[in-house]
Design an enzyme around this catalytic site. Sequence first.
Site, PDB file in Angstrom:
ATOM      1  N   TYR A  74      -1.933  -1.229  10.625  1.00 23.61           N
ATOM      2  CA  TYR A  74      -2.047  -1.851   9.093  1.00 23.61           C
ATOM      3  C   TYR A  74      -0.815  -0.938   8.340  1.00 23.61           C
ATOM      4  O   TYR A  74      -0.268  -2.009   7.726  1.00 23.61           O
ATOM      5  CB  TYR A  74      -3.285  -1.003   8.732  1.00 23.61           C
ATOM      6  N   SER A 106       0.778  -1.122   0.120  1.00 21.69           N
ATOM      7  CA  SER A 106       0.192   0.028  -0.106  1.00 21.69           C
ATOM      8  C   SER A 106       0.874   1.270  -0.164  1.00 21.69           C
ATOM      9  O   SER A 106       2.064   1.350   0.333  1.00 21.69           O
ATOM     10  CB  SER A 106      -0.941   0.008   1.312  1.00 21.69           C
TER      11      SER A 106
HETATM   12  P1  NAD Z   1     -11.893  -5.855  -0.020  1.00 22.62           P
HETATM   13  O1  NAD Z   1     -12.573  -5.991   1.525  1.00 22.62           O
HETATM   14  O2  NAD Z   1     -12.661  -5.999  -0.948  1.00 22.62           O
HETATM   15  O3  NAD Z   1     -10.763  -7.288   0.109  1.00 22.62           O
HETATM   16  C1  NAD Z   1     -10.061  -7.566   1.288  1.00 22.62           C
HETATM   17  C2  NAD Z   1     -10.302  -9.198   1.576  1.00 22.62           C
HETATM   18  O4  NAD Z   1      -9.477  -9.584   2.330  1.00 22.62           O
HETATM   19  C3  NAD Z   1     -11.858  -9.385   1.998  1.00 22.62           C
HETATM   20  O5  NAD Z   1     -12.536  -9.474   0.853  1.00 22.62           O
HETATM   21  C4  NAD Z   1     -11.692 -10.774   2.670  1.00 22.62           C
HETATM   22  O6  NAD Z   1     -11.805 -11.855   1.763  1.00 22.62           O
HETATM   23  C5  NAD Z   1     -10.144 -10.908   2.802  1.00 22.62           C
HETATM   24  N1  NAD Z   1      -9.594 -11.012   4.214  1.00 22.62           N
HETATM   25  C6  NAD Z   1      -9.762 -10.495   5.483  1.00 22.62           C
HETATM   26  N2  NAD Z   1      -9.323 -10.936   6.638  1.00 22.62           N
HETATM   27  C7  NAD Z   1      -9.237 -12.185   6.018  1.00 22.62           C
HETATM   28  C8  NAD Z   1      -9.108 -13.499   6.557  1.00 22.62           C
HETATM   29  N3  NAD Z   1      -8.790 -13.312   7.858  1.00 22.62           N
HETATM   30  N4  NAD Z   1      -8.811 -14.795   5.952  1.00 22.62           N
HETATM   31  C9  NAD Z   1      -9.235 -14.462   4.666  1.00 22.62           C
HETATM   32  N5  NAD Z   1      -9.536 -13.472   4.186  1.00 22.62           N
HETATM   33  C10 NAD Z   1      -9.479 -12.174   4.661  1.00 22.62           C
HETATM   34  O7  NAD Z   1     -10.695  -4.688   0.038  1.00 22.62           O
HETATM   35  P2  NAD Z   1      -9.572  -4.207  -0.939  1.00 22.62           P
HETATM   36  O8  NAD Z   1      -9.419  -2.960  -0.741  1.00 22.62           O
HETATM   37  O9  NAD Z   1      -9.819  -4.612  -2.351  1.00 22.62           O
HETATM   38  O10 NAD Z   1      -8.370  -5.009  -0.075  1.00 22.62           O
HETATM   39  C11 NAD Z   1      -7.489  -5.781  -0.889  1.00 22.62           C
HETATM   40  C12 NAD Z   1      -5.908  -5.438  -0.638  1.00 22.62           C
HETATM   41  O11 NAD Z   1      -5.685  -4.321  -1.002  1.00 22.62           O
HETATM   42  C13 NAD Z   1      -5.742  -5.435   0.779  1.00 22.62           C
HETATM   43  O12 NAD Z   1      -4.556  -6.123   1.161  1.00 22.62           O
HETATM   44  C14 NAD Z   1      -5.532  -4.150   1.260  1.00 22.62           C
HETATM   45  O13 NAD Z   1      -4.753  -3.682   2.466  1.00 22.62           O
HETATM   46  C15 NAD Z   1      -5.194  -3.379  -0.062  1.00 22.62           C
HETATM   47  N6  NAD Z   1      -5.185  -2.034  -0.269  1.00 22.62           N
HETATM   48  C16 NAD Z   1      -6.437  -1.497  -0.406  1.00 22.62           C
HETATM   49  C17 NAD Z   1      -6.521  -0.058  -0.509  1.00 22.62           C
HETATM   50  C18 NAD Z   1      -7.720   0.543  -0.529  1.00 22.62           C
HETATM   51  O14 NAD Z   1      -7.685   1.918  -0.433  1.00 22.62           O
HETATM   52  N7  NAD Z   1      -8.734  -0.158  -0.770  1.00 22.62           N
HETATM   53  C19 NAD Z   1      -5.461   0.567  -0.626  1.00 22.62           C
HETATM   54  C20 NAD Z   1      -4.118  -0.051  -0.573  1.00 22.62           C
HETATM   55  C21 NAD Z   1      -3.976  -1.336  -0.200  1.00 22.62           C
END
Ligand code: NAD
Length: 300
Positions: free
Chosen positions: A205, A192
């Site tokens: 985080y 991130s």
């Molecule tokens: P999202 O909520 O759609 O996806 C995150 C997923 O993590 C969930 O759908 C869930 O299935 C999974 N998860 C969480 N805890 C879990 C567990 N204990 N066991 C199995 N699965 C688990 O959100 P997203 O934003 O698409 O997140 C995806 C990645 O992107 C993450 O690593 C997040 O840190 C990263 N990210 C997101 C952003 C943002 O702004 N959305 C920014 C930077 C990085």
Amino acid sequence: MGATVSQYRMQDPTKQYPGPEFGRQPQEAPGLAQAMSPKPDHGETSYQGFGRLKGRRALITGADSGIGRAVAIAFAREGADVALNYLPSEEQDARQVVGLIREAGQKAIALPGDIADEAFCRRLIDDSRAQLGGLDILVNVAGKQHFVEHIADLSTEQFEATFRTNVFAMFWLCKAALPHMPPGATIINTTSIQSYQPSPGLLDYASTKAAITAFTHALARQVIDRGIRVNGVAPGPVWTPLQPSGGQPQEKVEQFGSEVPMKRPGQPAELAPIYVVLASQESSFVTGEIYGVTGGNHLP
Ligand code: NAD
Ligand code: MG
């Protein structure tokens, strides 16, 4: 929203998708994409495959929603069979993704379960290999983010759970997968912008994301002699259930994306092509790299 947006038509990227102000929309973590307004674009109606991952076998964690869902749709349309991991409470979102992968003519293997558990992670790799007939691509997307303003209120339980989900699971999955991956295989981790520019309310985080970045650099150097590449993607703000389900306070959800030069959050569909290129042989000279997709707040 996704129905009208083409990723292939030349246009002003600052106006391609909605920006703030958004409505408040609290959900219990991990939340559902289906419950978001406006609906995120995961490329359902737009992503076109070009056969770039033909015959590949991929495991994607967090594949039910957000970035992981967009990656799953793109990989399938590029010709890959896909195993999907997510939490059991996300079955409704996951069913839609399974349907889309099968519509693309590819195998979809649903493997729900909690990756904070080491034994489950080992099973997840075994089951993916058994049901896909091998494993060529591991994409670690699942993540936990829970905003806490002051360190005094950040519990050991949360600190540990964030590390187990974001860092330990990646370690366990990479460790279990690597002995079985052939030359040409790829691992893609999701870090991130928080790895480089941490927000004060995301102490745990942001620390996990810095760990993911370092892990990606080190592992890439360790396994390149086997012909395996390891890279990371560092998103900026992306419109996914992670944010309204506790990732940000609701007043920040209202303004989500306003802090980047493009003045809007990214959509999952805008991340997927980067994962495709990093998974495919097209990026054959790229390893140990972190690719920013930030709307203009560049790395580091
Ligand atoms: P999202 O909520 O759609 O996806 C995150 C997923 O993590 C969930 O759908 C869930 O299935 C999974 N998860 C969480 N805890 C879990 C567990 N204990 N066991 C199995 N699965 C688990 O959100 P997203 O934003 O698409 O997140 C995806 C990645 O992107 C993450 O690593 C997040 O840190 C990263 N990210 C997101 C952003 C943002 O702004 N959305 C920014 C930077 C990085
Ligand atoms: Mg989800």
